[in-house]
Design a protein around this motif. Structure first.
Motif, PDB file in Angstrom:
ATOM      1  N   ASP A 109     -73.898  58.099  19.458  1.00  0.00           N
ATOM      2  CA  ASP A 109     -74.370  57.436  18.235  1.00  0.00           C
ATOM      3  C   ASP A 109     -73.352  57.624  17.127  1.00  0.00           C
ATOM      4  OD1 ASP A 109     -76.832  56.707  19.379  1.00  0.00           O
ATOM      5  OD2 ASP A 109     -77.539  58.788  19.127  1.00  0.00           O
ATOM      6  N   LEU A 110     -72.181  58.112  17.476  1.00  0.00           N
ATOM      7  CA  LEU A 110     -71.201  58.426  16.432  1.00  0.00           C
ATOM      8  C   LEU A 110     -70.615  57.153  15.826  1.00  0.00           C
ATOM      9  CD1 LEU A 110     -69.321  61.343  18.243  1.00  0.00           C
ATOM     10  CD2 LEU A 110     -71.137  61.494  16.524  1.00  0.00           C
ATOM     11  N   PRO A 111     -70.260  57.216  14.538  1.00  0.00           N
ATOM     12  CA  PRO A 111     -69.620  56.062  13.898  1.00  0.00           C
ATOM     13  C   PRO A 111     -68.303  55.728  14.605  1.00  0.00           C
ATOM     14  CG  PRO A 111     -70.212  57.734  12.265  1.00  0.00           C
ATOM     15  CD  PRO A 111     -70.443  58.346  13.608  1.00  0.00           C
ATOM     16  N   ILE A 112     -68.009  54.435  14.679  1.00  0.00           N
ATOM     17  CA  ILE A 112     -66.817  53.980  15.402  1.00  0.00           C
ATOM     18  C   ILE A 112     -65.825  53.345  14.431  1.00  0.00           C
ATOM     19  CG2 ILE A 112     -65.979  52.428  17.203  1.00  0.00           C
ATOM     20  CD1 ILE A 112     -68.920  52.518  18.320  1.00  0.00           C
ATOM     21  N   LEU A 113     -64.617  53.876  14.407  1.00  0.00           N
ATOM     22  CA  LEU A 113     -63.545  53.291  13.602  1.00  0.00           C
ATOM     23  C   LEU A 113     -62.493  52.715  14.553  1.00  0.00           C
ATOM     24  CD1 LEU A 113     -62.824  56.357  11.213  1.00  0.00           C
ATOM     25  CD2 LEU A 113     -64.783  54.809  11.182  1.00  0.00           C
ATOM     26  N   VAL A 114     -61.935  51.566  14.193  1.00  0.00           N
ATOM     27  CA  VAL A 114     -60.889  50.977  15.026  1.00  0.00           C
ATOM     28  C   VAL A 114     -59.721  50.520  14.160  1.00  0.00           C
ATOM     29  CG1 VAL A 114     -60.282  49.172  16.675  1.00  0.00           C
ATOM     30  CG2 VAL A 114     -62.614  50.076  16.651  1.00  0.00           C
ATOM     31  N   ILE A 145     -62.997  39.653  13.435  1.00  0.00           N
ATOM     32  CA  ILE A 145     -64.209  38.892  13.767  1.00  0.00           C
ATOM     33  C   ILE A 145     -64.929  39.523  14.965  1.00  0.00           C
ATOM     34  CG2 ILE A 145     -65.011  36.690  14.719  1.00  0.00           C
ATOM     35  CD1 ILE A 145     -62.657  35.416  13.030  1.00  0.00           C
ATOM     36  N   THR A 146     -64.157  39.828  16.001  1.00  0.00           N
ATOM     37  CA  THR A 146     -64.758  40.361  17.220  1.00  0.00           C
ATOM     38  C   THR A 146     -65.391  41.731  16.979  1.00  0.00           C
ATOM     39  OG1 THR A 146     -63.077  39.187  18.464  1.00  0.00           O
ATOM     40  CG2 THR A 146     -64.281  40.899  19.637  1.00  0.00           C
ATOM     41  N   LEU A 147     -64.687  42.583  16.255  1.00  0.00           N
ATOM     42  CA  LEU A 147     -65.217  43.930  16.037  1.00  0.00           C
ATOM     43  C   LEU A 147     -66.369  43.933  15.033  1.00  0.00           C
ATOM     44  CD1 LEU A 147     -61.908  45.974  16.159  1.00  0.00           C
ATOM     45  CD2 LEU A 147     -63.651  45.743  17.937  1.00  0.00           C
ATOM     46  N   SER A 148     -66.358  42.991  14.097  1.00  0.00           N
ATOM     47  CA  SER A 148     -67.507  42.871  13.192  1.00  0.00           C
ATOM     48  C   SER A 148     -68.716  42.460  14.011  1.00  0.00           C
ATOM     49  CB  SER A 148     -67.238  41.826  12.111  1.00  0.00           C
ATOM     50  OG  SER A 148     -66.091  42.160  11.374  1.00  0.00           O
ATOM     51  N   ALA A 149     -68.508  41.518  14.933  1.00  0.00           N
ATOM     52  CA  ALA A 149     -69.611  41.052  15.775  1.00  0.00           C
ATOM     53  C   ALA A 149     -70.144  42.193  16.636  1.00  0.00           C
ATOM     54  CB  ALA A 149     -69.153  39.898  16.645  1.00  0.00           C
ATOM     55  N   LEU A 150     -69.252  43.076  17.064  1.00  0.00           N
ATOM     56  CA  LEU A 150     -69.673  44.209  17.890  1.00  0.00           C
ATOM     57  C   LEU A 150     -70.269  45.334  17.037  1.00  0.00           C
ATOM     58  CD1 LEU A 150     -66.773  44.444  20.477  1.00  0.00           C
ATOM     59  CD2 LEU A 150     -69.171  44.006  20.996  1.00  0.00           C
ATOM     60  N   LYS A 151     -70.263  45.118  15.745  1.00  0.00           N
ATOM     61  CA  LYS A 151     -70.859  46.066  14.787  1.00  0.00           C
ATOM     62  C   LYS A 151     -70.257  47.467  14.874  1.00  0.00           C
ATOM     63  CE  LYS A 151     -75.177  43.466  14.886  1.00  0.00           C
ATOM     64  NZ  LYS A 151     -74.898  42.671  16.112  1.00  0.00           N
ATOM     65  N   VAL A 152     -68.945  47.551  14.843  1.00  0.00           N
ATOM     66  CA  VAL A 152     -68.335  48.867  14.674  1.00  0.00           C
ATOM     67  C   VAL A 152     -68.493  49.236  13.207  1.00  0.00           C
ATOM     68  CG1 VAL A 152     -66.675  48.377  16.511  1.00  0.00           C
ATOM     69  CG2 VAL A 152     -65.975  48.082  14.134  1.00  0.00           C
ATOM     70  N   ASP A 153     -68.080  50.454  12.820  1.00  0.00           N
ATOM     71  CA  ASP A 153     -68.364  50.904  11.468  1.00  0.00           C
ATOM     72  C   ASP A 153     -67.247  50.666  10.465  1.00  0.00           C
ATOM     73  OD1 ASP A 153     -71.085  52.402  11.774  1.00  0.00           O
ATOM     74  OD2 ASP A 153     -69.890  52.853  13.548  1.00  0.00           O
ATOM     75  N   ALA A 154     -66.014  50.601  10.948  1.00  0.00           N
ATOM     76  CA  ALA A 154     -64.907  50.293  10.037  1.00  0.00           C
ATOM     77  C   ALA A 154     -63.725  49.826  10.871  1.00  0.00           C
ATOM     78  CB  ALA A 154     -64.520  51.522   9.217  1.00  0.00           C
ATOM     79  N   ILE A 155     -62.903  48.964  10.280  1.00  0.00           N
ATOM     80  CA  ILE A 155     -61.730  48.461  10.998  1.00  0.00           C
ATOM     81  C   ILE A 155     -60.502  48.536  10.094  1.00  0.00           C
ATOM     82  CG2 ILE A 155     -62.967  46.873  12.507  1.00  0.00           C
ATOM     83  CD1 ILE A 155     -62.201  44.623  10.534  1.00  0.00           C
ATOM     84  N   GLY A 156     -59.339  48.436  10.705  1.00  0.00           N
ATOM     85  CA  GLY A 156     -58.146  48.435   9.885  1.00  0.00           C
ATOM     86  C   GLY A 156     -56.872  48.430  10.694  1.00  0.00           C
ATOM     87  N   VAL A 157     -55.816  48.930  10.053  1.00  0.00           N
ATOM     88  CA  VAL A 157     -54.488  48.903  10.672  1.00  0.00           C
ATOM     89  C   VAL A 157     -53.884  50.299  10.678  1.00  0.00           C
ATOM     90  CG1 VAL A 157     -53.986  46.532   9.963  1.00  0.00           C
ATOM     91  CG2 VAL A 157     -53.438  48.406   8.426  1.00  0.00           C
ATOM     92  N   GLU A 180     -57.173  54.078  17.804  1.00  0.00           N
ATOM     93  CA  GLU A 180     -56.058  53.694  16.933  1.00  0.00           C
ATOM     94  C   GLU A 180     -54.823  53.275  17.725  1.00  0.00           C
ATOM     95  OE1 GLU A 180     -53.993  56.521  14.547  1.00  0.00           O
ATOM     96  OE2 GLU A 180     -54.180  58.148  15.998  1.00  0.00           O
ATOM     97  N   THR A 181     -53.889  52.669  17.011  1.00  0.00           N
ATOM     98  CA  THR A 181     -52.647  52.145  17.580  1.00  0.00           C
ATOM     99  C   THR A 181     -52.938  51.230  18.761  1.00  0.00           C
ATOM    100  OG1 THR A 181     -51.900  54.401  17.159  1.00  0.00           O
ATOM    101  CG2 THR A 181     -50.246  52.890  17.931  1.00  0.00           C
ATOM    102  N   GLN A 182     -54.053  50.528  18.687  1.00  0.00           N
ATOM    103  CA  GLN A 182     -54.463  49.673  19.791  1.00  0.00           C
ATOM    104  C   GLN A 182     -53.746  48.329  19.704  1.00  0.00           C
ATOM    105  OE1 GLN A 182     -56.620  50.431  22.309  1.00  0.00           O
ATOM    106  NE2 GLN A 182     -57.103  52.495  21.593  1.00  0.00           N
ATOM    107  N   THR A 183     -53.469  47.755  20.877  1.00  0.00           N
ATOM    108  CA  THR A 183     -52.783  46.459  20.890  1.00  0.00           C
ATOM    109  C   THR A 183     -53.545  45.384  21.665  1.00  0.00           C
ATOM    110  OG1 THR A 183     -51.468  47.203  22.775  1.00  0.00           O
ATOM    111  CG2 THR A 183     -50.456  47.397  20.615  1.00  0.00           C
TER     112      THR A 183
END
Lengths: 783, 195
Positions: A160-165, A186-198, A140-143
């Protein structure tokens, strides 16, 4: 874990609560996990009590870089942090996410942090967190999207844990580092993480448009963790109430986000109000998005019309480009990239394969460096699976891989790599028997490629089939087969298409006529990505015109914007009467070039160099030394001379003469230093005196300088350092050169150096400015 | 808050470029103008400041609320007899660094002019911040003093970055050699004087 099942409530701020409880702040607040576990547990519990389903462990800064001064290890802090959280969360049936903020150091090439070091630091946290029982991982709080990518790869390769970004955006829709909302999604969807946001930076209202933009380009579950509004610039506090916050969060729940919580300024009251509002909503699973996206960290392309792939970064058949690669002239490659970007290419093909070259390390370096000067998505072009993997790993964005073909071994080697890094793939319709002449056979091969892609999890929309161009002068009747194949693969498989166009005209005069016509036919047949030279006005014109005629460029807006007020042919302006010397003094590059061209009609190239160009530079240099002219003038003269030299080089290449070089010089800004402007000025001047500069860039490891000096057998090495702190690595570099027994002189320069200091650290020469470095070079290498 | 360079900054920009009064060619004039325009277009000023009570100690100046010492005699001299100081950080953003990087390859003349504009811009932004603080607190500020000046060690940069939470608020980070990113960033301390 299905994040579309119900809205999950996250927690609120940790820092705000620590301040409220007047917690002692040591080096990092994460030490409290060990020194004051009850305090931390109390805060966790205050969120669990009001309905948090997932709490974040107090491990935001618990990485090796930020813990450097702590007396506790990363493992100790992370373990304690996760255990504290688990202990209370288990009472409420809630989950614990291992919280990871930014490393705090800056990734290459803008900083010195290596991608692999960032990876290792996240890996250390992830392993400790996993072992301590974390249920999920959250960045989180990544730039910096590339830093996130290092973390995501560390997560995928070690758990194998779910990844949120979640990343933190400024009001302009970019992070501090320039990462664009869509590029992240787009990039994180391609990397198949489990959820994204702000999270953080802004309040709910301000973040809403960004989350909507994420949903536009991504199918992933969404996370929203805003601040309690905007901070008061005077107090740094937040003045939104819990109820106001919860009300402003409703639009997110209406649009179907999966996880909600709070960041700075939010406390259990906020989460309580939020949980109450969330009861009435459910996340919504978005419809499948069938657009193919390609992205860098700063820009993206959604492939919905014809997009030009720039073909210029490729040594095949290009003498100057080959030489640039052999001399490690990365700036030349960067310049090619910038030129193509300015000419409106939308994707850049990158190929640096040459015999006798370490393609892997060069590809990695070029990919890294290109991203400092262009925003365009890259197409990684190599036949070597290792090169492709290394490049995809450090590429910031979602790339296109060029290429695979119908051969099973090739497919099985490269497709898993593309799938792992979420890249789109180009498939050539050929196999071990070569390119089939009939469209039907090419379509069959495409089918095999598509099947194999699906097998490895690459979606149809990310498959780009290349039906291959043959040469019209040799295989005239097969031109149609290529066009038929394009039509058929699109219709049958729903894939995208890509095509290198210019091969069509080999061996024919006025190739442009053939090329533009073939390109137009191909676009009509359904070509999405032509690979062409975007500097060619006619080809770009054909693409822009096609968009008008196919009713894609509505009201011809883009066409008019690009071509109104332009004339078809530029008239040659009359040559100047002034001498080369005057032209160079005035910094007039175009006129200098023209003048040199004229001179070459009657004069030998070397004479033009020695009697016209170099004396002009000498005179300018002398004026600079006297203080009559200042730095920009020196440089503009050097650039004007450069235009003159370019004409000479071209002339000599045409007449098959060796290009003139007065010898090679290695230049580097020493390890630890990232200020390289002085070195770049020196480079410009040296090159214009006819020296070949092997530019190693900034923050250059000592061994690298030694290696380059040895490899290129240089007689002179130039080192620069701006800071007192980095002069010591300059000293070590000099020592290493001496220890290696290399017969080379070393000149040094930089703001903090003096003649005396330079001698003290073992340099042969102190160069106070760019002009002097040229004098030293002349002395060491001869005129 | 934003910063725009105008004609009044020209002298300063020329000074950073080592200008000593000769005639400027048309080409360089053009580049200077272009550099001003690019600079004004791409800078993105971010800033943060905090007020501290200060106390002189044997080794240097102690920031009371932070329980942190900034070492050295030079800072003691600057802040002699004062009870308060502000710490601040200002940056003009990462896009500026990218643009200089680009121009140094494409057009080094423009590149160095742009770089000089960046220095002028960051200094101007610091001046503005100090004026803002003076207005708000009703006190004058001393000259600003940055880590690495005099005998204030560059390592104290870590304290500035941590205390001001610059990474989160302004996007300013330090590398392991205590150099800031974005490059055109300033951290400093300035004393507060009673009117």
């Amino acid at each position: 874990m299905d994040f579309f099942d119900k809205i999950l409530i996250l927690d609120g701020a940790m820092g705000t609560e620590l301040v409220k409880r007047k917690a002692p702040m040591g080096h990092i607040p994460e030490e409290l996990n060990i020194t004051h576990p009850d305090l931390i547990k109390e805060i966790h519990e205050s969120y669990l009590k009001v309905g948090s389903n997932i709490i974040y462990s107090n491990t935001f800064s618990a990485n090796a870089y930020k813990c450097k001064t702590s007396k506790y290890s990363v493992e100790e802090i992370v373990t304690a942090g996760v255990k504290n959280a688990k202990e209370v969360a288990s009472k409420y049936g809630a989950l614990v996410a291992l919280d990871m903020g930014t490393i705090g150091d800056i990734l290459e090439p803008f900083g010195n942090l290596k991608f692999d070091s960032a990876y290792d630091m996240y890996k250390e946290m992830i392993i400790a967190g996993k072992n301590a029982g974390a249920d999920l991982l959250v960045f989180e709080t990544q730039t910096d999207l590339l830093e996130v990518k290092a973390g995501v790869l560390a997560a995928k390769e070690n758990s194998d844990l779910p990844i949120l970004v979640t990343m933190t955006f400024e009001p302009n829709g970019r992070t501090f580092n320039g990462t664009l909302v869509e590029a992240m999604a787009i990039t994180l969807s391609a990397l198949k993480v489990d959820a994204i946001g702000v999270n953080c930076s802004l309040g709910p209202k301000e973040l809403l448009p960004f989350v909507k933009r994420m949903r536009e380009v991504s199918d992933l579950p969404l996370i929203v963790k805003p601040n309690a509004g905007l901070p008061d610039p005077k107090t740094g506090g937040y003045d939104m109430t819990a109820d106001e916050f919860a009300k402003e969060m409703v639009p997110f729940m209406e649009m179907g986000v999966s996880m909600v919580g709070g960041c700075c300024g939010t406390d259990p009251e906020f989460i309580k109000a939020l949980a109450k509002e969330a009861k009435d909503y459910k996340p919504s699973r978005p419809e499948k998005n069938n657009k193919s996206y390609l992205s860098s960290g700063r820009a993206f392309v959604d492939v919905t019309r014809v997009h030009v792939v720039g073909e210029r970064i490729n040594p095949t058949g290009k003498k100057v480009f080959k030489e640039a690669l052999l001399n490690h002239d990365i700036d030349y490659v960067k310049n090619q990239a910038m030129e193509q970007a300015e000419a409106n290419a939308e994707i850049l093909d990158v190929n640096v394969g040459l015999p006798k070259i370490d393609e892997q390390s060069l590809m990695v370096e070029v990919v890294k460096e290109l991203q400092t000067v262009v925003d365009l998505p890259l197409q990684i072009d190599s036949s070597d699976a290792n090169v492709i993997e290394k490049a995809l790993r450090i590429y910031n964005g979602k790339a296109l891989v060029n290429s695979v073909n119908g051969e099973p071994e090739v497919l099985d080697k490269i497709l898993p790599i593309a799938a792992k890094y979420g890249a789109a793939v180009i498939g050539l319709t050929m196999d071990k028997d070569g390119i089939p002449s009939e469209a039907k056979k090419r379509v069959e091969i495409a089918g095999r490629i598509v099947d194999r892609c699906h097998y490895y999890g690459i979606e149809t929309k990310d498959i780009y089939i290349d039906c291959l161009t043959l040469t019209a002068s040799v295989q005239q009747k097969e031109v149609k087969e290529t066009l038929d194949a394009i039509r058929e693969v699109k219709a049958r498989y729903g894939v995208h298409t890509v095509l290198g166009v210019s091969n069509i005209s080999f061996g024919l005069p006025r190739r442009e006529f053939i090329n533009t016509t073939f390109l137009t036919l191909a676009m009509q047949a359904g070509l999405d990505l032509p690979i062409i030279n975007p500097n060619n006005a006619a080809m770009m014109g054909a693409v822009n015109a096609y968009h008008v005629l196919a009713n894609i460029d509505k009201s011809a807006t883009i066409y008019v914007e690009r071509y109104a007020d332009t004339v078809a042919v530029k008239e040659e302006t009359k040559s100047s009467e002034a001498s080369i010397k005057d032209l160079i003094k005035k910094g007039l590059g175009d006129l200098t070039a023209r003048k040199v061209k004229e001179l070459l009609e009657t004069k030998d190239a070397l004479d033009v160099v020695n009697e016209d160009l170099i004396p002009a530079l000498d005179e300018v240099g002398a004026l600079f030394e006297k203080g009559t002219i200042f730095l920009p003038q020196l440089l503009s003269s050097a650039q004007a001379a450069e235009s003159g030299f370019a004409v000479i080089k071209e002339h000599m290449a045409k007449n098959n003469k060796e290009t003139i070089s007065k010898g090679k010089i290695v230049l580097a800004t020493v390890k630890g230093d990232v200020h390289d402007i002085g070195k770049n000025i020196v480079k410009t001047i040296l090159e214009n005196y006819g020296f070949t500069v092997i530019d190693l860039g900034k923050d250059v490891p000592i061994e690298r300088v030694v290696e380059a000096a040895r490899e290129h057998k240089v007689k002179l090495v130039g080192l620069s350092a701006l800071m007192t702190t980095t002069v010591s690595s300059m000293e070590q570099t000099i020592k290493a050169l001496r220890d290696a027994g290399l017969d080379c002189k070393v000149m040094v320069g930089g703001a903090v150096l003096t003649e005396e200091f330079a001698m003290q650290i073992g340099a042969d020469f102190y160069s106070k400015d760019a002009k002097q470095s040229a004098d030293i070079a002349k002395m060491v290498l001869g005129d | 808050m934003t910063v725009k360079l105008d004609d009044s900054d020209r002298k300063e920009v020329l000074r950073y470029l080592g200008y000593r009064g000769s005639e400027i060619t048309d080409v360089v004039e053009e580049k200077l103008e272009a550099a001003f325009n690019i600079c004004n277009k791409i800078i993105n000023v971010r800033q943060v400041w905090k007020l501290y009570s200060i106390r002189e100690s044997k080794e240097g100046i102690t920031l009371e609320e932070a329980d942190c010492v900034l070492y050295g005699e030079s800072l003691k001299k600057l802040l002699k007899g004062l009870n308060e100081a502000i710490l601040f950080c200002v940056t003009i953003g990462i896009d500026f660094d990218r643009e200089v990087e680009k121009q140094m390859i494409k057009d080094p003349t423009l590149g160095v002019c742009l770089n000089a504009c960046g220095i002028a811009a960051i200094e101007k932004a610091c001046d503005n911040l100090q004026l803002e603080v003076e207005k708000e607190l009703g006190k004058k500020t001393t000259t600003r003093f940055s880590p690495g000046y005099g005998d204030l060690p560059l390592e104290s940069q870590r304290d500035f970055i941590r205390l001001l939470n610059t990474e989160k608020i302004a996007g300013v980070r330090l590398n392991e050699n205590n150099l800031m990113n974005p490059l055109k960033s300033v951290t400093a301390i300035a004393g507060l004087m009673e009117e």
